[in-house]
Design an enzyme around this catalytic site. Structure first.
Site, PDB file in Angstrom:
ATOM      1  N   ARG A 152     -28.781  -2.073  26.176  1.00  0.00           N
ATOM      2  CA  ARG A 152     -27.671  -1.193  25.838  1.00  0.00           C
ATOM      3  C   ARG A 152     -27.414  -0.273  27.027  1.00  0.00           C
ATOM      4  O   ARG A 152     -28.288  -0.030  27.858  1.00  0.00           O
ATOM      5  CB  ARG A 152     -27.997  -0.348  24.612  1.00  0.00           C
ATOM      6  N   LYS A 176     -32.825   2.528  20.161  1.00  0.00           N
ATOM      7  CA  LYS A 176     -32.345   3.377  19.069  1.00  0.00           C
ATOM      8  C   LYS A 176     -33.506   3.789  18.174  1.00  0.00           C
ATOM      9  O   LYS A 176     -34.449   3.025  17.950  1.00  0.00           O
ATOM     10  CB  LYS A 176     -31.290   2.631  18.246  1.00  0.00           C
ATOM     11  N   HIS A 245     -21.264  -3.614  27.333  1.00  0.00           N
ATOM     12  CA  HIS A 245     -21.614  -4.337  26.119  1.00  0.00           C
ATOM     13  C   HIS A 245     -21.194  -5.802  26.194  1.00  0.00           C
ATOM     14  O   HIS A 245     -21.761  -6.639  25.489  1.00  0.00           O
ATOM     15  CB  HIS A 245     -20.987  -3.648  24.905  1.00  0.00           C
ATOM     16  N   ARG A 248     -24.221  -7.426  27.443  1.00  0.00           N
ATOM     17  CA  ARG A 248     -25.244  -7.517  26.386  1.00  0.00           C
ATOM     18  C   ARG A 248     -24.871  -8.597  25.367  1.00  0.00           C
ATOM     19  O   ARG A 248     -25.723  -9.392  24.959  1.00  0.00           O
ATOM     20  CB  ARG A 248     -25.391  -6.158  25.712  1.00  0.00           C
ATOM     21  N   HIS A 271     -32.598  -5.081  17.385  1.00  0.00           N
ATOM     22  CA  HIS A 271     -31.893  -4.896  16.118  1.00  0.00           C
ATOM     23  C   HIS A 271     -32.903  -4.692  14.993  1.00  0.00           C
ATOM     24  O   HIS A 271     -33.826  -5.489  14.830  1.00  0.00           O
ATOM     25  CB  HIS A 271     -31.033  -6.116  15.788  1.00  0.00           C
ATOM     26  N   TYR A 280     -23.959 -13.403  16.244  1.00  0.00           N
ATOM     27  CA  TYR A 280     -23.965 -14.304  17.395  1.00  0.00           C
ATOM     28  C   TYR A 280     -24.078 -15.767  16.980  1.00  0.00           C
ATOM     29  O   TYR A 280     -23.774 -16.655  17.773  1.00  0.00           O
ATOM     30  CB  TYR A 280     -25.100 -13.917  18.351  1.00  0.00           C
TER      31      TYR A 280
END
Length: 315
Positions: A152, A176, A245, A248, A271, A280
């Site tokens: 990210r 995150k 992004h 990514r 994630h 995806y």
């Protein structure tokens, strides 16, 4: 448009005046409210209704269905419903109606937009382009690392020198929720990082630990990375606008396309929920479908309007 009766028009005018004078909404906002309510009222007028109290929850649901058939997305319909809910709150206060039919009506969910990706050949072309100066050497190292490890933007600019482990060939990333993950770094990304670190020494201030620096020797900001990647695309011949992004997304799509290992891609991306990664798989199917159509001489997929017998489908 059918002519509106005063019994519908007058409460709407009072509502707009309420928004303008009491709630201090801008003229632009008031116009949007008025358009939304007029769009609700028109089918009432055409049905012979003369009061806002004649709209019930079933009629409102029909209105939402009509908006959807007309092509409005979930977010636009949600805005309409918000306007209607607010209008009926006003009518309740004014004792024009007995209930608010919009309280339990929800907009349809908007379909998730699939993230855009770049194909492998384009990325190879962009990343193989020779840098023209010291800052472009830094830029290529950043872009190689994003694509190599699926970082990210915030993870990239937060990297310190101590997060790189050249012996193990990986990078430690703070993701995150403060979660740390260790990611492999590809050979070409390591080479680009080595090229950058030789130049970085000349820019870094005393004690500066940030991996990627501005020309002033400070940690590079996210906005600067975005601007430099856009510039790189313009100068190196990209056929679409580049943003971090995109790299990514491309990392994730290309990894899944090659490996088929959804769990591994989930871990690499950081994630928390595998459903986030599953987007995806749709990208991967689209790619496979295009290859199938392009490559198989007798297996072109049917278009949506074609019937099974080769003729046109019946309406």
């Amino acid at each position: 448009m059918s002519e509106w009766p005063e019994s519908l028009d007058e409460p709407l005018n009072r509502f707009i005046e309420h928004l303008r004078s009491e709630r201090r909404h801008s003229p632009h906002t008031c116009v949007h409210y008025q358009r939304d309510i007029e769009r609700l009222g028109q089918p009432l007028v055409e049905a012979g209704c003369s009061r806002w109290s004649e709209l019930d929850v079933h009629g409102l649901r029909r209105h939402v269905a009509n908006l959807s058939r007309e092509g409005l997305g979930g977010r636009s319909i949600a805005r309409h419903l918000s306007s209607i809910r607010r209008f009926y709150e006003f009518l309740l206060r004014e004792r024009e109606v007995r209930d608010n039919p919009a309280l339990d009506v929800r907009a349809p969910k908007s379909g998730k937009k699939l993230p855009r990706v770049a194909d492998v050949d384009q990325l190879n072309h962009l990343l193989n382009a020779a840098p023209d100066d010291a800052l472009e050497i830094r830029d290529r190292a950043m872009f190689e690392l994003i694509y190599s490890s699926g970082l990210r933007l915030a993870e990239l600019v937060g990297l310190d020198l101590t997060d790189l482990d050249a012996r193990a060939g990986d990078v430690r990333v703070l993701g995150k929720g403060g979660k740390t993950r260790i990611l492999p770094v590809g050979r070409q990304a390591w080479q680009a990082l080595d090229d950058w670190q030789r130049i970085r020494r000349e820019l870094a201030g005393e004690g500066e630990q940030a991996l990627f620096l501005s020309r002033n020797g400070n940690r590079l900001s996210p906005r600067s990375v975005q601007a430099r990647l856009h510039r790189w695309g313009l100068h190196k011949g990209a056929d679409q606008r580049l943003h971090p992004h995109l790299f990514r997304h491309s990392f994730a799509s290309h990894m899944l396309e090659s490996s088929g290992d959804l769990r591994a891609v989930q871990e690499l991306l950081g994630h928390a929920d595998i459903s986030t990664t599953q987007v995806y798989t749709h990208l991967d199917y689209q790619h496979l479908a295009r290859v199938y159509d392009r490559s198989h001489p007798r297996a072109k997929r049917r278009k949506s309007g074609d019937s099974l017998d080769g003729g046109q489908a019946e309406p």
